[in-house]
Design an enzyme around this catalytic site. Structure first.
Site, mmCIF file in Angstrom:
data_model
loop_
_atom_site.group_PDB
_atom_site.id
_atom_site.type_symbol
_atom_site.label_atom_id
_atom_site.label_comp_id
_atom_site.label_asym_id
_atom_site.label_seq_id
_atom_site.Cartn_x
_atom_site.Cartn_y
_atom_site.Cartn_z
ATOM 1 N N GLU A 121 0.835 -1.197 0.000
ATOM 2 C CA GLU A 121 0.000 0.000 0.000
ATOM 3 C C GLU A 121 0.875 1.255 0.000
ATOM 4 O O GLU A 121 0.599 2.215 -0.744
ATOM 5 C CB GLU A 121 -0.926 0.008 1.218
ATOM 6 N N TRP A 174 -8.559 -1.722 0.370
ATOM 7 C CA TRP A 174 -9.366 -0.602 -0.118
ATOM 8 C C TRP A 174 -10.608 -1.053 -0.874
ATOM 9 O O TRP A 174 -11.349 -0.220 -1.412
ATOM 10 C CB TRP A 174 -8.513 0.288 -1.038
#
Length: 321
Positions: free
Chosen positions: A73, A95
């Protein structure tokens, strides 16, 4: 086993800071309604401090933290990308819920999350339409928008500001500055973001130890913090960014200081919280960056190694969207 008999459970072990904060919120926090409708127990203001010397990292051992997921990420943030597809193709799921919820709301199609994510992976045009999160973290970090006034009285988009590159340069050329800041809270674009930035402000500080070695410290201010699910990732990621910055500027890693504003636990995480608070730290893992890339934007997941990480099992809990 008592804290005294287990070396990892010594009261000075850095992980106790996190566990004590969790216990404080769960036992004394104010119960409140929240945006998600789940409900939280919350306190106002908290601080944790972690020394990053000698390969130390704030990697929790009282449950498994998937540090490679958090690292992927962070590398995604540094690309400036805002679409989840690159993460999906790497198996990173953190996400997925936000664009899925938007798709269901806007189309009325009751597609399951797994099926939605599969379409994101398989169909680039679908991903371009439905996988974007708006101008979230990475966009603000490396392409903060600017606007230029034209002679006809209108404004047009100017060149974006790469805050990360600017901080690397300023740490190198002017280490004593008090302006080494990466900011994510762009007020003008908050309503376009799937989720406004929680870990919003990073400030870097250069100190010198007794041997004359420059050490890079980082203060992270987080406006909103889900302590059970989010904070383990946030601590790792902030420490990782600090180490990358330190390597790029030829400094030693110093201290990570984390500060939270609305610091909370979700009411539907009770099983996770109670289980984790019954556990004790399991050793102290160490971290190494195996090469120095040309820039901070050129790191790869293979450049990072964690040793002596033997955590207790993961504890699953739902994400509040």
């Amino acid at each position: 086993m008592s804290k005294a008999s287990n070396p990892a459970s010594h009261p000075d072990h850095p992980e106790w800071q996190y566990l004590n904060l969790m216990r404080q919120i769960w036992t004394t926090g104010n119960e409140r309604a929240d945006r998600t409708g789940v409900g939280t127990r919350s306190i106002c203001g908290a601080q944790l401090r972690y020394d990053l010397a000698d390969g130390a990292m704030p990697l929790l051992t009282t449950k498994r933290v998937y540090w490679k997921t958090a690292t992927r990420e962070m590398l995604w943030f540094l690309t400036g990308e805002t679409n989840i597809r690159p993460l999906v193709l790497q198996g990173v799921k953190i996400w997925n819920e936000w664009p899925h919820a938007r798709y269901v709301k806007e189309t009325g199609e009751k597609i399951a999350l797994d099926a939605f994510v599969e379409r994101i992976a398989d169909d680039e045009s679908f991903a371009a339409r439905w996988g974007d999160l708006g101008p979230v973290y990475g966009k603000q970090w490396v392409d903060w928008p600017t606007y230029q006034y034209r002679k006809d009285g209108l404004y047009e988009r100017g060149p974006g500001i790469n805050q990360v590159a600017q901080v690397v340069e300023s740490l190198t050329s002017n280490p004593g500055s008090r302006r080494h800041i990466i900011e994510g809270w762009n007020v003008a674009e908050l309503d376009r973001m799937a989720l406004p930035p929680c870990h919003k402000t990073y400030q870097f500080h250069v100190s010198t130890d007794g041997d004359g070695q420059s050490r890079l410290n980082c203060v992270l201010y987080q406006r909103s913090c889900d302590v059970a699910l989010g904070l383990p990732f946030n601590l790792w990621s902030a420490a990782l960014l600090t180490r990358m910055m330190a390597q790029q500027t030829s400094m030693a890693p110093g201290e990570l200081v984390w500060m939270g504003g609305d610091v909370h636990l979700y009411l539907n995480h009770a099983h996770l919280i109670e289980e984790q608070l019954s556990r004790e730290p399991q050793g102290q893992p160490t971290f190494e960056i195996t090469r120095k890339p040309e820039t901070i934007f050129d790191y790869k997941i293979e450049d990072f190694v964690v040793q002596d990480y033997a955590p207790l099992p993961p504890i699953k809990a739902p994400v509040a969207v």
